[in-house]
Enzyme design. Structure first.
Site, mmCIF file in Angstrom:
data_model
loop_
_atom_site.group_PDB
_atom_site.id
_atom_site.type_symbol
_atom_site.label_atom_id
_atom_site.label_comp_id
_atom_site.label_asym_id
_atom_site.label_seq_id
_atom_site.Cartn_x
_atom_site.Cartn_y
_atom_site.Cartn_z
ATOM 1 N N LYS A 34 50.450 24.453 26.025
ATOM 2 C CA LYS A 34 49.017 24.209 25.807
ATOM 3 C C LYS A 34 48.324 25.532 25.512
ATOM 4 C CE LYS A 34 45.300 24.136 28.265
ATOM 5 N NZ LYS A 34 44.255 24.621 27.343
ATOM 6 N N GLU A 75 37.732 41.810 37.861
ATOM 7 C CA GLU A 75 38.121 41.867 36.453
ATOM 8 C C GLU A 75 36.931 41.430 35.601
ATOM 9 O OE1 GLU A 75 41.112 38.986 35.099
ATOM 10 O OE2 GLU A 75 42.131 40.649 34.113
ATOM 11 N N GLU A 123 51.305 35.034 35.321
ATOM 12 C CA GLU A 123 50.858 36.361 34.876
ATOM 13 C C GLU A 123 49.333 36.316 34.894
ATOM 14 O OE1 GLU A 123 49.281 38.971 33.097
ATOM 15 O OE2 GLU A 123 50.216 38.415 31.188
ATOM 16 N N CYS A 127 44.633 41.662 30.102
ATOM 17 C CA CYS A 127 44.855 41.602 31.556
ATOM 18 C C CYS A 127 45.283 42.946 32.112
ATOM 19 C CB CYS A 127 45.872 40.523 31.885
ATOM 20 S SG CYS A 127 47.326 40.610 30.845
HETATM 21 P P1 NDP Z 1 41.740 30.342 32.634
HETATM 22 O O1 NDP Z 1 42.702 30.857 33.643
HETATM 23 O O2 NDP Z 1 40.849 29.218 33.007
HETATM 24 O O3 NDP Z 1 42.529 29.859 31.322
HETATM 25 C C1 NDP Z 1 43.887 30.104 31.024
HETATM 26 C C2 NDP Z 1 44.558 28.827 30.527
HETATM 27 O O4 NDP Z 1 44.671 27.873 31.586
HETATM 28 C C3 NDP Z 1 43.776 28.116 29.428
HETATM 29 O O5 NDP Z 1 44.678 27.517 28.530
HETATM 30 C C4 NDP Z 1 43.005 27.073 30.219
HETATM 31 O O6 NDP Z 1 42.529 26.026 29.440
HETATM 32 C C5 NDP Z 1 44.055 26.643 31.228
HETATM 33 N N1 NDP Z 1 43.546 26.012 32.450
HETATM 34 C C6 NDP Z 1 42.293 26.045 32.976
HETATM 35 N N2 NDP Z 1 42.240 25.341 34.143
HETATM 36 C C7 NDP Z 1 43.497 24.882 34.362
HETATM 37 C C8 NDP Z 1 44.103 24.126 35.410
HETATM 38 N N3 NDP Z 1 43.403 23.717 36.457
HETATM 39 N N4 NDP Z 1 45.420 23.836 35.323
HETATM 40 C C9 NDP Z 1 46.148 24.268 34.276
HETATM 41 N N5 NDP Z 1 45.637 24.977 33.255
HETATM 42 C C10 NDP Z 1 44.330 25.307 33.290
HETATM 43 O O7 NDP Z 1 40.906 31.538 32.078
HETATM 44 P P2 NDP Z 1 39.437 31.479 31.402
HETATM 45 O O8 NDP Z 1 39.615 31.321 29.964
HETATM 46 O O9 NDP Z 1 38.545 30.511 32.106
HETATM 47 O O10 NDP Z 1 38.900 32.938 31.727
HETATM 48 C C11 NDP Z 1 38.324 33.219 32.999
HETATM 49 C C12 NDP Z 1 38.688 34.607 33.440
HETATM 50 O O11 NDP Z 1 40.086 34.701 33.627
HETATM 51 C C13 NDP Z 1 38.371 35.691 32.445
HETATM 52 O O12 NDP Z 1 37.063 36.109 32.528
HETATM 53 C C14 NDP Z 1 39.350 36.752 32.832
HETATM 54 O O13 NDP Z 1 38.828 37.516 33.879
HETATM 55 C C15 NDP Z 1 40.547 35.987 33.309
HETATM 56 N N6 NDP Z 1 41.610 35.862 32.306
HETATM 57 C C16 NDP Z 1 42.736 36.581 32.484
HETATM 58 C C17 NDP Z 1 43.739 36.517 31.542
HETATM 59 C C18 NDP Z 1 44.981 37.287 31.701
HETATM 60 O O14 NDP Z 1 45.697 37.466 30.724
HETATM 61 N N7 NDP Z 1 45.312 37.738 32.874
HETATM 62 C C19 NDP Z 1 43.623 35.711 30.334
HETATM 63 C C20 NDP Z 1 42.408 34.932 30.271
HETATM 64 C C21 NDP Z 1 41.451 35.037 31.227
HETATM 65 P P3 NDP Z 1 41.082 26.234 28.733
HETATM 66 O O15 NDP Z 1 41.216 27.342 27.786
HETATM 67 O O16 NDP Z 1 40.839 25.001 28.032
HETATM 68 O O17 NDP Z 1 40.106 26.494 29.848
#
Ligand code: NDP
Length: 478
Positions: free
Chosen positions: A184, A389, A258, A292
């Site tokens: 996904k 973060e 991660e 990240c």
């Molecule tokens: P999320 O952790 O919500 O999103 C990452 C992925 O998980 C997306 O594909 C998301 O879908 C999906 N997801 C969301 N909720 C669930 C769930 N309950 N079960 C399974 N999958 C889920 O990150 P956000 O995009 O909301 O970003 C929020 C914060 O996270 C950022 O501000 C940043 O600080 C951090 N972040 C860190 C990352 C890293 O690489 N370490 C990457 C991205 C964000 P969908 O996109 O549709 O919400």
């Protein structure tokens, strides 16, 4: 200020042919969702709607998992490694052939500068497939026993900051080891994953080996909680990572996470200043700081603090912010309105807590989501901008006097994904590297990635490694 202005040098988007709407990629074909729901994906630089994408519900996720199970049992796990390798090599070559199209599409949907998608993301995507193609017929030499077995069906959920690269980090090792996948992509950046589905068709990958289900968090949840999944791989926020760990705790699913980071980039007084300043800029302003492992906490030795800050401010004044498709752009758009709101909020908290905020003179486009490169000085360890973060182009600067103090401050974080050390002394690099609680430590460089090198975190940055020989373990029954 820049010494001279650059004329616009936009990359043509003619190479990309967007469809009006995209279905789900299940069992080798695009198909509509069962309940007919859809969402729009936009360009964060202009807010233009790029395409409509299907929102997969639980019934669609179930179809995808069933297709992946069938492909696992009847096709993919039965193939000898050298046959799987041929498909991975083919995918890698098609990614190279379609590199320009993929780079333009990534910049359109994500907002990152074309210079980065063209020179970093897409070449690394191809490199990951080439590297893992090489492993597919040599797994018995990876150190996990004479005949390591795959796990089965992998459910993979990825974020929006490196959409196609995160897909490659997940899919290439899974396939090399003999697993099939349901992936996904993030809600805001599904387009390169859907183009990757076309690449799977072009490579004649057997149906069901790769399935792509688009949607939001609920789709991700349905995928990781599906009982037919043997392995969960997630990259994203620590909060969602925790939720996934809880959901999988009572199952036999193998999980790798991660998650976030708050990396220290540590500059000692004997570091080559100009090189270090380039490393600081690359550490936090690469990909708008949506990284990240970004070097979001700068630790500077007090004796060189004024020189570093002055040099950094001069350098930041030359960064070009704007159209992601312009080949001269250094800083692109923030990926979404929600992420922009989060960056704004934490920056306001930084000011309210007493840190000094600075940005170079910088005109922001009217449409789209934008945030200027920002530096906070006078930051203390207790400040939220030193602990949380921000995931944007915002740097928090702290100072130290001795290596021991630098180490203590660097490790004073709930995260542990990466760190950087800048010094001319090899002995100091080794002393720091062996004591920093971070999965990756860069010395006199930052944000360098390679498929042969394992990547992953300590503490709240998650568990498991991706890349290198270590990364194979996550997809093998060992
Ligand atoms: P999320 O952790 O919500 O999103 C990452 C992925 O998980 C997306 O594909 C998301 O879908 C999906 N997801 C969301 N909720 C669930 C769930 N309950 N079960 C399974 N999958 C889920 O990150 P956000 O995009 O909301 O970003 C929020 C914060 O996270 C950022 O501000 C940043 O600080 C951090 N972040 C860190 C990352 C890293 O690489 N370490 C990457 C991205 C964000 P969908 O996109 O549709 O919400």
């Amino acid at each position: 200020m820049p010494k001279f202005e650059y004329a616009p040098a936009p990359e043509s988007r003619a190479i990309v042919s967007l469809r009006e709407s995209y279905g789900l990629f299940i069992d080798g074909e695009f198909s509509p969702g069962v309940d007919g729901r859809a969402f729009k994906t936009i360009s964060p630089a202009t807010e233009e709607v790029l395409a409509e994408v299907t929102e997969a519900g639980p019934a669609d996720v179930d179809r995808a998992v069933t297709a992946a199970r069938k492909a696992y049992e009847h096709t993919w796990s039965q193939l000898p490694g050298r046959e799987r390798a041929k498909y991975l090599f083919r995918i890698a070559r098609i990614v190279q052939e379609r590199a320009r199209e993929l780079a333009v599409l990534e910049s359109l949907d994500n907002g990152k500068p074309i210079r980065e998608s063209r020179d970093v993301d897409i070449p690394l995507v191809a490199a990951h497939f080439f590297y893992h193609a090489g492993w597919a017929d040599k797994l018995e030499y990876a150190g996990y026993g004479p005949a390591p077995r795959p796990l089965g069906v992998a459910g993979q959920v990825i974020p929006w900051n490196f959409p196609l690269l995160m897909l490659a980090w997940k899919i290439a090792p899974a396939l090399a080891c003999g697993n099939t996948v349901v992936l996904k992509p993030a809600e805001t950046t599904p387009l390169t994953a859907l183009t990757f589905a076309e690449i799977c068709q072009q490579a004649d990958l057997p149906p069901g080996v790769v399935n792509i289900v688009t949607g939001a968090g609920e789709t991700g949840r349905a995928l990781v909680e599906h009982p037919g999944i043997d392995k969960v791989a997630f990259t994203g926020s620590t909060e969602v990572g925790r939720e996934i760990a809880r959901a999988c705790a009572s199952s036999r699913k193998k999980v790798t996470l991660e998650l976030g980071g708050k990396a220290a980039n540590i500059v000692f007084e004997d570091a080559p200043i100009d090189q270090a300043v380039e490393g600081i800029v690359n550490g936090i302003f690469f990909n708008q700081g949506h990284v990240c492992c970004a070097g979001s906490r700068l630790l500077v030795q007090e004796s060189v603090y004024p020189e570093i800050i002055a040099s950094l401010q001069r350098r930041l004044a030359t960064l070009r912010l704007g159209d992601p498709l312009d080949k001269n752009t250094d800083v692109g758009a923030i990926n979404s309105a929600a992420q922009l709101a989060k960056i704004r909020e934490l920056s306001e908290v930084g000011e309210a807590e007493g840190a000094q905020r600075w940005s170079p003179p910088c005109e922001l486009p009217v449409k789209g989501f934008w945030f200027p490169p920002t530096v906070f000085t006078g930051v203390s360890q207790a400040h939220r901008i030193a602990r949380e973060e921000i995931f944007g182009p915002v740097l928090s600067v702290l100072t130290f006097r001795t290596p021991a103090e630098a180490l203590e401050k660097a490790n004073n974080t709930p995260y542990g994904l990466s760190a950087g050390v800048w010094t001319e002394k090899g002995s100091l690099i080794l002393w720091m590297a062996s004591r920093l609680r971070a999965g990756v430590v860069w010395a006199n460089t930052f944000n360098k990635f390679d498929p042969t090198s394992p990547f992953g975190g300590y503490k709240e940055s998650g568990y498991g490694r991706e890349g290198g020989r270590h990364g194979l373990e996550a997809y093998l029954d060992v």
